[in-house]
Write a protein that holds these residues in place. Structure first.
Motif, short mmCIF file in Angstrom:
data_model
loop_
_atom_site.label_atom_id
_atom_site.label_comp_id
_atom_site.label_asym_id
_atom_site.label_seq_id
_atom_site.Cartn_x
_atom_site.Cartn_y
_atom_site.Cartn_z
N GLU A 81 -4.23 10.34 -1.90
CA GLU A 81 -4.98 9.11 -2.34
C GLU A 81 -4.25 7.87 -1.94
N VAL A 82 -5.07 6.68 -1.61
CA VAL A 82 -4.44 5.53 -1.22
C VAL A 82 -4.69 4.59 -2.26
N TYR A 83 -3.50 3.90 -2.60
CA TYR A 83 -3.28 2.78 -3.65
C TYR A 83 -2.83 1.37 -3.18
N GLU A 84 -3.50 0.62 -3.70
CA GLU A 84 -2.74 -0.91 -3.44
C GLU A 84 -2.30 -1.76 -4.43
N TRP A 124 0.94 -0.98 -0.05
CA TRP A 124 0.16 -0.08 -0.10
C TRP A 124 0.90 1.35 -0.03
N CYS A 125 0.19 2.41 -0.45
CA CYS A 125 0.91 3.25 -0.51
C CYS A 125 0.10 4.58 -0.44
N VAL A 126 0.37 6.03 0.01
CA VAL A 126 -0.39 7.08 0.08
C VAL A 126 0.44 8.01 -0.77
N ARG A 135 -9.10 2.23 3.26
CA ARG A 135 -8.40 3.55 3.04
C ARG A 135 -8.11 4.33 4.17
N VAL A 195 -5.10 2.51 6.05
CA VAL A 195 -3.77 2.72 5.27
C VAL A 195 -3.45 4.16 5.59
N ARG A 196 -4.23 5.14 5.69
CA ARG A 196 -3.77 6.40 5.92
C ARG A 196 -3.35 6.63 7.28
N TRP A 230 0.15 5.05 7.65
CA TRP A 230 1.18 5.62 7.03
C TRP A 230 1.69 6.77 7.72
N ARG A 269 -6.50 2.40 -7.14
CA ARG A 269 -6.78 3.54 -6.06
C ARG A 269 -7.87 2.86 -5.33
#
Length: 145
Positions: A103-106, A96-98, A129, A132-133, A136, A121
């Motif tokens: 915006e959060v992506y998987e 995962w990344c923000v 979402r 993850v945020r 992060w 996304r």
């Protein structure tokens, strides 16, 4: 058509799950390949065509994300340890990344394309979402960013 429900097994591994050495190794060996099922625009992915599925989230719903950008997002996720514990031969199933816009992506791999990830996304209705945020933000603070 709405995406299928949230998968409760999608969880970020505890902080420290990946050593710095393993993060570096994973950043070199994992690669982003993309999927026409998650794109309206083939951009520079080398896809002959796109075939967005109504049940799939689009990674380029808000903006076109080029291959190098997608690869960098994945590397940032790895560097923060934002990966799942579920793994195939040392590769996490999810990364995962923000992004800089929040915006959060998987990114996801599977046994048939081991170590090659496609991403998308996470949409507003996906409970993951916010999770993850939150993780992060915690991990960015712990490394002073």
């Amino acid at each position: 058509m709405a995406r299928p429900g949230n998968n409760p097994k999608r969880r970020i591994a505890r902080e420290g799950f990946l050593t710095d050495e393993r993060k570096a190794e994973l950043a070199v060996n994992a690669r982003y390949g993309g999927s026409g099922h998650h794109k309206r625009n083939p951009a520079d992915y080398g896809l002959e065509r796109t075939n967005p599925r109504p049940t799939k989230s689009l990674c380029d719903a808000l903006k076109v994300i080029r291959l190098e950008q997608a690869s960098e997002l994945m590397r940032r996720g790895i560097s923060r340890g934002a990966v799942s514990e579920l793994a195939y031969d040392g590769f996490p199933k999810f990364i995962w990344c923000v992004d800089e816009d929040g915006e959060v992506y998987e990114a996801k791999t599977d046994p048939s394309t081991l170590g090659v990830y496609h991403g998308y996304r996470l949409e507003e209705e996906d409970d993951l979402r916010d999770y993850v945020r939150d993780i992060w933000k915690q991990r960015c603070l712990s490394v002073g960013q």
